[in-house]
Design a protein around this motif. Structure first.
Motif, PDB file in Angstrom:
ATOM      1  N   LYS A   1       0.834  -1.208   0.000  1.00  0.00           N
ATOM      2  CA  LYS A   1       0.000   0.000   0.000  1.00  0.00           C
ATOM      3  C   LYS A   1       0.861   1.247   0.000  1.00  0.00           C
ATOM      4  O   LYS A   1       1.805   1.358   0.790  1.00  0.00           O
ATOM      5  CB  LYS A   1      -0.879   0.050   1.255  1.00  0.00           C
ATOM      6  CG  LYS A   1      -1.886  -1.057   1.339  1.00  0.00           C
ATOM      7  CD  LYS A   1      -2.839  -0.846   2.498  1.00  0.00           C
ATOM      8  CE  LYS A   1      -3.869  -1.961   2.506  1.00  0.00           C
ATOM      9  NZ  LYS A   1      -4.862  -1.803   3.572  1.00  0.00           N
TER      10      LYS A   1
ATOM     11  N   GLU B   1       1.528  -5.554   4.005  1.00  0.00           N
ATOM     12  CA  GLU B   1       0.544  -6.067   4.938  1.00  0.00           C
ATOM     13  C   GLU B   1       0.217  -7.514   4.685  1.00  0.00           C
ATOM     14  O   GLU B   1       0.203  -7.956   3.528  1.00  0.00           O
ATOM     15  CB  GLU B   1      -0.743  -5.271   4.702  1.00  0.00           C
ATOM     16  CG  GLU B   1      -1.367  -4.736   5.930  1.00  0.00           C
ATOM     17  CD  GLU B   1      -2.566  -3.871   5.574  1.00  0.00           C
ATOM     18  OE1 GLU B   1      -2.453  -2.656   5.721  1.00  0.00           O
ATOM     19  OE2 GLU B   1      -3.582  -4.423   5.133  1.00  0.00           O
ATOM     20  N   GLU B   2      -0.115  -8.214   5.732  1.00  0.00           N
ATOM     21  CA  GLU B   2      -0.639  -9.576   5.627  1.00  0.00           C
ATOM     22  C   GLU B   2      -1.971  -9.521   4.873  1.00  0.00           C
ATOM     23  O   GLU B   2      -2.735  -8.578   5.050  1.00  0.00           O
ATOM     24  CB  GLU B   2      -0.839 -10.065   7.068  1.00  0.00           C
ATOM     25  CG  GLU B   2      -1.728 -11.238   7.294  1.00  0.00           C
ATOM     26  CD  GLU B   2      -2.343 -11.209   8.716  1.00  0.00           C
ATOM     27  OE1 GLU B   2      -2.942 -12.217   9.079  1.00  0.00           O
ATOM     28  OE2 GLU B   2      -2.236 -10.202   9.436  1.00  0.00           O
TER      29      GLU B   2
ATOM     30  N   MET C   1      -5.724 -10.457   4.262  1.00  0.00           N
ATOM     31  CA  MET C   1      -6.826 -10.957   5.100  1.00  0.00           C
ATOM     32  C   MET C   1      -7.931 -11.462   4.191  1.00  0.00           C
ATOM     33  O   MET C   1      -8.281 -10.781   3.216  1.00  0.00           O
ATOM     34  CB  MET C   1      -7.418  -9.822   5.944  1.00  0.00           C
ATOM     35  CG  MET C   1      -6.447  -9.207   6.919  1.00  0.00           C
ATOM     36  SD  MET C   1      -7.240  -7.960   7.971  1.00  0.00           S
ATOM     37  CE  MET C   1      -7.340  -6.545   6.888  1.00  0.00           C
TER      38      MET C   1
ATOM     39  N   GLU D   1     -15.979  -7.835   3.187  1.00  0.00           N
ATOM     40  CA  GLU D   1     -15.706  -6.461   3.619  1.00  0.00           C
ATOM     41  C   GLU D   1     -16.984  -5.750   4.049  1.00  0.00           C
ATOM     42  O   GLU D   1     -18.076  -6.098   3.603  1.00  0.00           O
ATOM     43  CB  GLU D   1     -15.055  -5.688   2.479  1.00  0.00           C
ATOM     44  CG  GLU D   1     -13.624  -6.138   2.264  1.00  0.00           C
ATOM     45  CD  GLU D   1     -12.894  -5.295   1.234  1.00  0.00           C
ATOM     46  OE1 GLU D   1     -12.732  -4.081   1.460  1.00  0.00           O
ATOM     47  OE2 GLU D   1     -12.490  -5.860   0.211  1.00  0.00           O
TER      48      GLU D   1
ATOM     49  N   GLU E   1      -8.829  -0.281   6.486  1.00  0.00           N
ATOM     50  CA  GLU E   1      -8.396   1.121   6.421  1.00  0.00           C
ATOM     51  C   GLU E   1      -9.347   1.981   7.213  1.00  0.00           C
ATOM     52  O   GLU E   1     -10.500   1.620   7.436  1.00  0.00           O
ATOM     53  CB  GLU E   1      -8.371   1.620   4.972  1.00  0.00           C
ATOM     54  CG  GLU E   1      -9.757   1.656   4.341  1.00  0.00           C
ATOM     55  CD  GLU E   1      -9.864   2.504   3.085  1.00  0.00           C
ATOM     56  OE1 GLU E   1      -8.933   3.282   2.791  1.00  0.00           O
ATOM     57  OE2 GLU E   1     -10.899   2.401   2.407  1.00  0.00           O
TER      58      GLU E   1
HETATM   59  P1  AMP Z   1      -7.672   0.248   1.085  1.00  0.00           P
HETATM   60  O1  AMP Z   1      -7.452   1.442   0.190  1.00  0.00           O
HETATM   61  O2  AMP Z   1      -6.668   0.105   2.151  1.00  0.00           O
HETATM   62  O3  AMP Z   1      -9.096   0.186   1.592  1.00  0.00           O
HETATM   63  O4  AMP Z   1      -7.598  -1.038   0.147  1.00  0.00           O
HETATM   64  C1  AMP Z   1      -8.387  -1.176  -1.004  1.00  0.00           C
HETATM   65  C2  AMP Z   1      -8.932  -2.580  -1.108  1.00  0.00           C
HETATM   66  O5  AMP Z   1      -7.853  -3.522  -1.156  1.00  0.00           O
HETATM   67  C3  AMP Z   1      -9.761  -3.008   0.105  1.00  0.00           C
HETATM   68  O6  AMP Z   1     -11.085  -2.618   0.022  1.00  0.00           O
HETATM   69  C4  AMP Z   1      -9.598  -4.511   0.056  1.00  0.00           C
HETATM   70  O7  AMP Z   1     -10.471  -5.069  -0.896  1.00  0.00           O
HETATM   71  C5  AMP Z   1      -8.200  -4.686  -0.427  1.00  0.00           C
HETATM   72  N1  AMP Z   1      -7.287  -4.848   0.712  1.00  0.00           N
HETATM   73  C6  AMP Z   1      -6.579  -3.892   1.320  1.00  0.00           C
HETATM   74  N2  AMP Z   1      -5.848  -4.385   2.344  1.00  0.00           N
HETATM   75  C7  AMP Z   1      -6.085  -5.706   2.379  1.00  0.00           C
HETATM   76  C8  AMP Z   1      -5.612  -6.778   3.176  1.00  0.00           C
HETATM   77  N3  AMP Z   1      -4.724  -6.600   4.151  1.00  0.00           N
HETATM   78  N4  AMP Z   1      -6.081  -8.013   2.908  1.00  0.00           N
HETATM   79  C9  AMP Z   1      -6.962  -8.223   1.922  1.00  0.00           C
HETATM   80  N5  AMP Z   1      -7.440  -7.266   1.120  1.00  0.00           N
HETATM   81  C10 AMP Z   1      -7.022  -6.009   1.332  1.00  0.00           C
END
Ligand code: AMP
Ligand code: GLY
Length: 432
Positions: free
Chosen positions: A144, A186-187, A189, A193, A284
């Protein structure tokens, strides 16, 4: 009551629409869009032009300013308004770091024992160390960009080879600019959601019904990540016991932690969650309402939305009584061909004038040109179906029926918004 809303998307249109339920409210929106201009007075000031917005709020005796998007929060608009005695809904700059820096948010969660994926952070100077780590790491992994990237700075990598290509994107091609000069690894997951909004005055809070976004561009969750292609609420996937955990292990710890560290979070805390086997974990935080979840969630609230935001800004949210109406809502985004990459603007939108009882068409990226409504963004409209009886299936049918009436060149949308939840509810229903 004179209200100023900052932003130009579907979220802001839904806020305008909900706030207008309070009689006697006059709304300005900066800069707004074609749809918003039918319900509020649009003012041509960009949401990050703090000096002009302050002057506008002073000159027009604005009682409450509401910040839609994240950029003004990152620029410290709330600090600027509050320091001059102007009431505003949103977190100050230091609290908004929960959204504006993913590394900050992850470290905050570690300090306050908020459930989230395991992680490490690396700066651009530590690229060799990161490469070494990626050689022996377990996949899938999530990379990220630290800073703001409009929901697009996240890569899920399946193998070491993939990670090389992704690293190039961050550190060589620099597609995320400065936002990507620090990486959170990140690990991964697995789970479903959900998005939960907690409106807080820094002490007490009100939780709105949980929603679910659809971030991938294509049906069945394939393709690139977007800002969000559709959402529904409430989501049946968050159980009561999971919601209790979200409150006690996430929301209350954020309130406690931000207070203890000297920057109480006030505003909308958006908890992006993964419902894992070990319980809900934070994917997040955002420091504002989500888009397109807001378009769906606000349809479920009967009590005053203006009152909710006002009591939060006044630090009196403890006195607010939330009333829900048991409706279900499904918002489908109509986007421009090419989104989330390059897309064209300036296509005429038709079919807007029809009046369907169970739907609302919120504008995301639209503008008026010589009386015609034209596309002006990647996400263009948020067609929201509402079922008063609380059935997602009916809300979805209403949204998809309405979308059939709308047209612009290159329009596309996902056909499966809310589908998994609808199937889940049907199965549950047939088991009774
Ligand atoms: P974020 O901008 O951090 O919300 O990430 C965008 C999308 O990526 C999220 O809505 C998830 O679908 C996916 N995502 C982010 N972090 C993870 C994680 N640690 N494990 C699995 N999917 C993730
Ligand atoms: N719907 C995701 C976001 O607002 O960031």
């Amino acid at each position: 009551m004179r209200v100023l809303i900052l932003g130009s998307g579907g979220r802001e249109h839904a806020l305008v629409d909900a706030i207008l339920r309070d009689k006697g409210t006059l709304i300005y929106c900066a800069p707004g869009n074609a749809g918003i201009s039918k319900q509020a007075e649009c003012v041509n000031i960009k949401p990050d032009n703090i000096t002009s917005l302050l002057r506008f709020a002073n000159d027009n005796k604005i009682d409450l300013t509401i910040v839609g998007p994240e950029q003004p929060l990152a620029a410290g608009i709330v600090d600027a308004f509050e320091n001059r005695g102007r009431k505003i809904f949103g977190p100050r700059r230091l609290a908004a770091r929960l959204e504006t820096s993913k590394a900050f948010a992850k470290e905050f969660m570690r300090r306050w024992k908020i459930p989230t994926a395991e992680f490490m952070t690396f700066t651009i100077k530590e690229v060799d160390k990161l490469r070494k780590y990626l050689e022996t790491a377990r996949y899938p992994l999530v990379l990220k960009a630290d800073g703001l990237a409009a929901g697009k700075g996240v890569s899920i990598v399946q193998s070491r080879e993939d990670s090389e290509t992704e690293l190039d994107k961050f550190f060589i091609k620099k597609v995320f600019g400065e936002s990507g000069e620090r990486i959170v690894v990140e690990e991964f997951m697995s789970g479903t959601e959900a998005s939960v909004f907690a409106i807080t005055d820094g002490k007490d809070y009100v939780v709105l019904p949980p929603a679910q976004d659809h971030k991938r561009v294509g049906d069945n969750d394939v393709g690139k990540n977007t800002g969000g292609m559709g959402a529904f609420a409430p989501t049946p996937f968050v159980s009561d016991s999971e919601m209790e955990k979200v409150k006690s292990e996430i929301i209350e710890r954020v309130i406690e932690g931000t207070n203890a560290e000297g920057y109480p979070f006030r505003g909308c805390l958006y908890c992006g969650l993964m419902l894992t086997e070990e319980g809900p974990k934070v994917v997040e935080f955002n420091a504002r309402f989500g888009d397109p979840e807001t378009q769906a969630v606000l349809q479920l609230v009967d009590s005053s939305i203006l009152g909710l935001l006002q009591t939060a800004a006044d630090k009196k949210i403890g006195s607010y009584k939330l009333a829900l109406n048991n409706a279900a809502a499904v918002c489908v985004i109509a986007a421009s061909k090419g989104y989330p990459d390059h897309y064209e603007k300036g296509k005429e939108i038709t079919g807007l004038e029809d009046n369907f009882p169970d739907t609302k068409v919120f504008h995301s990226g639209s503008t008026l040109k010589e009386g015609r409504t034209m596309t002006d963004g990647g996400r263009v409209l948020g067609i929201t179906g509402i079922d008063k009886g609380g059935e997602l299936k009916r809300a979805s049918e209403a949204a998809y029926a309405r979308i059939e009436q709308l047209h612009f060149d290159g329009m596309f949308y996902r056909h499966d918004i809310g589908k998994k939840a609808i199937d889940f509810e049907m199965k549950k229903g047939s088991n009774i």
